[in-house]
Structure formats: structure tokens, C-alpha cells
Design an enzyme around this catalytic site. Structure first.
Site, mmCIF file in Angstrom:
data_model
loop_
_atom_site.group_PDB
_atom_site.id
_atom_site.type_symbol
_atom_site.label_atom_id
_atom_site.label_comp_id
_atom_site.label_asym_id
_atom_site.label_seq_id
_atom_site.Cartn_x
_atom_site.Cartn_y
_atom_site.Cartn_z
ATOM 1 N N SER A 61 0.796 -1.237 0.000
ATOM 2 C CA SER A 61 0.000 0.000 0.000
ATOM 3 C C SER A 61 0.826 1.282 0.000
ATOM 4 O O SER A 61 0.263 2.366 -0.167
ATOM 5 C CB SER A 61 -0.941 0.013 1.194
ATOM 6 N N LYS A 64 0.392 3.453 -2.898
ATOM 7 C CA LYS A 64 -0.776 4.337 -3.015
ATOM 8 C C LYS A 64 -0.388 5.814 -2.909
ATOM 9 O O LYS A 64 -1.114 6.688 -3.382
ATOM 10 C CB LYS A 64 -1.824 3.959 -1.964
ATOM 11 N N TYR A 188 -4.363 -2.291 -9.924
ATOM 12 C CA TYR A 188 -4.210 -2.157 -8.465
ATOM 13 C C TYR A 188 -3.279 -3.241 -7.897
ATOM 14 O O TYR A 188 -2.329 -2.942 -7.176
ATOM 15 C CB TYR A 188 -5.604 -2.219 -7.805
ATOM 16 N N TYR A 240 -4.396 3.237 8.140
ATOM 17 C CA TYR A 240 -5.753 2.685 8.317
ATOM 18 C C TYR A 240 -6.305 3.070 9.676
ATOM 19 O O TYR A 240 -6.121 4.197 10.122
ATOM 20 C CB TYR A 240 -5.754 1.156 8.105
ATOM 21 N N VAL A 258 1.162 -3.838 3.815
ATOM 22 C CA VAL A 258 1.128 -5.137 4.502
ATOM 23 C C VAL A 258 2.372 -5.990 4.223
ATOM 24 O O VAL A 258 2.536 -7.047 4.797
ATOM 25 C CB VAL A 258 -0.146 -5.965 4.207
#
Ligand code: GLU
Length: 306
Positions: A61, A64, A188, A240, A258
Site C-alpha cells: 500500500s 498508493k 491495483y 488505516y 502489509v
């Protein structure tokens, strides 16, 4: 700085509680949790590192941050009609909020938000072209052409990505995706599967340290306002439902993945990458966050002051 990093590395290497590696992506489940790396690139370009800072890992992530930067470059503020900019307080792959909010993801860093961003940057292009563009941008930022995608990780994500597929289909049901779900998911999963070392990642984050300009090359990547805004999103949403805890303990904009990596930005001071594959209960690197907490304590780099 080198002494500080050596101390952190030495202290953390004796830890037996290292969190758990992500197992829902089978390819990540076989990574040895006993690994640690950290790299710091100062605003003037000087680089320091400890542990296996040249070892490649799956940035997941953290990618991103780069896709958000590309999307803002293409759509400007128009992006905010597709994705919000509020912390979610929910797990990274939660579908709950999406239903309440008509398929508009809370922010660009939860999975749904990043899937919406992947869709936004495709702009009618094929997944391969979009991926080439993302990869080119990351290579440019890190000034390293060797950076690539780990196809095994991407395949592994694709085979087990039911939750992400659900998120994408759910958004599509609200008419929020402009491209076929399979194509968007392909982009993605592949950008999450970019492999980088802490050294490369810390270099790639440097443009967020100095108002959008890469201080070592002098190249302006984004405007000062945009860099500030990306940093604020990282601070509020980068971990998160652990974002509050990370801001409380570390006090830096950061984005976790992760794969166990974290990219953290000390504005005006340094870009920092840390990697330790064991995760805490909300999916953020356990020792990675601890290492950053130790670094900030010793340097006084928290954005909230010493
Ligand atoms: N590719 C991962 C997923 O979609 C990213 C999650 C993360 O790094 O937090 O589940």
C-alpha cells in the site's frame, strides 16, 4: 545519524515479539519475519541506513502514495469527487462505509480508495500502459531504473483477492468506475506488487520532504501545496485504523503496507523508509512503527515538536 540507526537496529534485533506476517496474500506468508531495514535520506541528499536496506520487499500500500500523486497530476482537485479525504477508522479492506457513502471511498489509502484512484489514472488506457506509467514515475522519483514489479506477488493477490474484487464490484454498482473491474484490479494488484528496498523507497519519498521539489536533483515533482496535502493525508489516513495511534506515537506523515514497509516523511528534514515484515493487529509493521518512534525521540523530528 548512523549511530542512531545502529542503536535502533541493535535494540530491535533482540526483540522476540515481531508481529505476524500477512498471510492472506500467500506469496507474502513465506517471508522471514526476522528481518529489519531502515534508510534515512536527509534533505541535502545524504543517506544513512541500517539492517538489510538493499533488500527488496513488496511495498504494497505504500504504492498508493505514488498513485495518488499521479492521479492529482492528472485530475487536480477533480479527484475529490471520486474519493474523499477523511480518515476511515475502519480496516483497510472494509466494505461497510462504502454502502453508507454511495460507493465513494473515504480516502485514497484504504483499498477501495486506491482502487478508485487506479481507475482514475487509467483514463481509457490499457492496464499495461497504466502500469508502465506508474513504474516509470516511481523509477524517476527514486532515480533508479532497476525498480520492478514482482509478478508472483501480483498473481498471488489476484488469485486470493476476493475482498478487493468485492470492493471494486460494489463501487462499479454505484457507477463509480470508468473501466472494467478486472482491468482496474489488474492495475491495483500490480502496483501493490512493486518491489523496492528501503534505500530506494526513502529516495522516492524525498519530494515530499522539501515542498514538492526533490532536493538532491532540484526537480520539481509537485507544487508545495500538493506536497503538503499529500503529507496531511498520510498523517490522517496512512495507517488505516491505526493512523491515530501512529500519529500519537511517531508524529510524522507515514504510509504503511502489509509487506511490512513504512514510508515516513519528516518535512524539511528527511525521508525515512523502514521494513520489518511482522505486522500488528491492524496490519501495520510492528517493529517498523517502533523504529520510527525511536528515531523521532532521538532526533526531535515529530511535526508536533520535540
Ligand atoms: N495489496 C494489498 C491489498 O489489497 C494492500 C494492502 C496493504 O498494503 O495494506 O490487500
Amino acid at each position: 545519524m548512523q549511530d542512531i540507526l545502529d542503536e535502533i537496529n541493535a535494540e530491535l534485533s533482540s526483540r522476540s515479539e515481531r508481529g505476524k506476517v500477512a498471510t492472506y496474500i500467500p506469496e507474502l506468508a513465506c517471508i522471514d519475519p526476522d528481518q529489519f531495514a531502515m534508510a534515512v535520506v536527509l534533505a541535502d541528499g545524504r543517506t544513512f541506513s541500517a539492517g538489510c536496506a538493499d533488500k527488496l520487499f513488496s511495498i504494497q500500500s505504500i504504492s498508493k502514495v505514488f498513485t495518488l500523486t499521479i492521479a492529482l497530476g492528472k485530475l487536480g482537485d477533480g479527484l475529490w469527487s471520486r474519493v474523499g479525504r477523511e480518515p476511515s477508522g475502519d480496516p483497510f479492506n472494509s466494505i461497510v462505509q462504502l454502502e453508507h457513502e454511495s460507493g465513494k471511498p473515504r480516502n485514497p489509502f484504504i483499498n477501495a480508495g486506491a482502487i478508485a484512484i487506479a481507475d482514475a489514472i487509467m483514463m481509457g488506457h490499457q492496464p499495461k500502459e497504466t502500469l508502465a506509467e506508474i513504474l516509470e514515475f516511481v523509477r524517476f522519483l527514486a532515480n533508479d531504473r532497476s525498480i520492478g514489479i514482482d509478478e508472483n506477488v501480483a498473481r498471488s493477490e489476484l488469485l486470493t483477492g476476493h475482498r478487493n474484487a468485492s470492493l471494486a464490484h460494489f463501487m462499479a454498482s454505484f457507477g463509480r468506475l470508468s473501466h472494467p473491474v478486472e482491468q482496474v484490479l489488474g492495475v491495483y494488484f500490480h502496483h501493490c506488487s512493486i518491489s523496492m528496498s528501503c534505500q530506494q523507497l526513502a529516495h522516492a519519498g524525498l519530494f515530499l520532504v522539501a515542498d514538492g521539489v526533490n532536493p538532491s536533483s532540484g526537480v520539481k515533482v509537485v507544487s508545495a501545496q500538493r506536497a503538503r496535502r499529500i503529507n496531511s493525508l498520510m498523517l490522517m489516513c496512512g495507517h488505516y485504523d491505526g493512523s491515530g495511534e501512529f500519529a500519537f506515537r511517531v508524529g510524522l506523515p507515514g504510509k504503511s503496507g502489509v509487506g511490512g514497509g513504512i514510508l515516513a516523511i519528516a518535512p524539511g528534514k528527511a525521508s525515512i523508509a523502514v521494513w520489518s515484515p511482522g505486522l500488528d493487529t491492524v496490519g501495520n509493521s510492528k517493529l517498523g512503527a517502533e523504529a520510527l518512534e525511536m528515531l523521532v525521540k532521538r532526533t526531535g523530528w515529530s511535526i508536533f515538536g520535540n
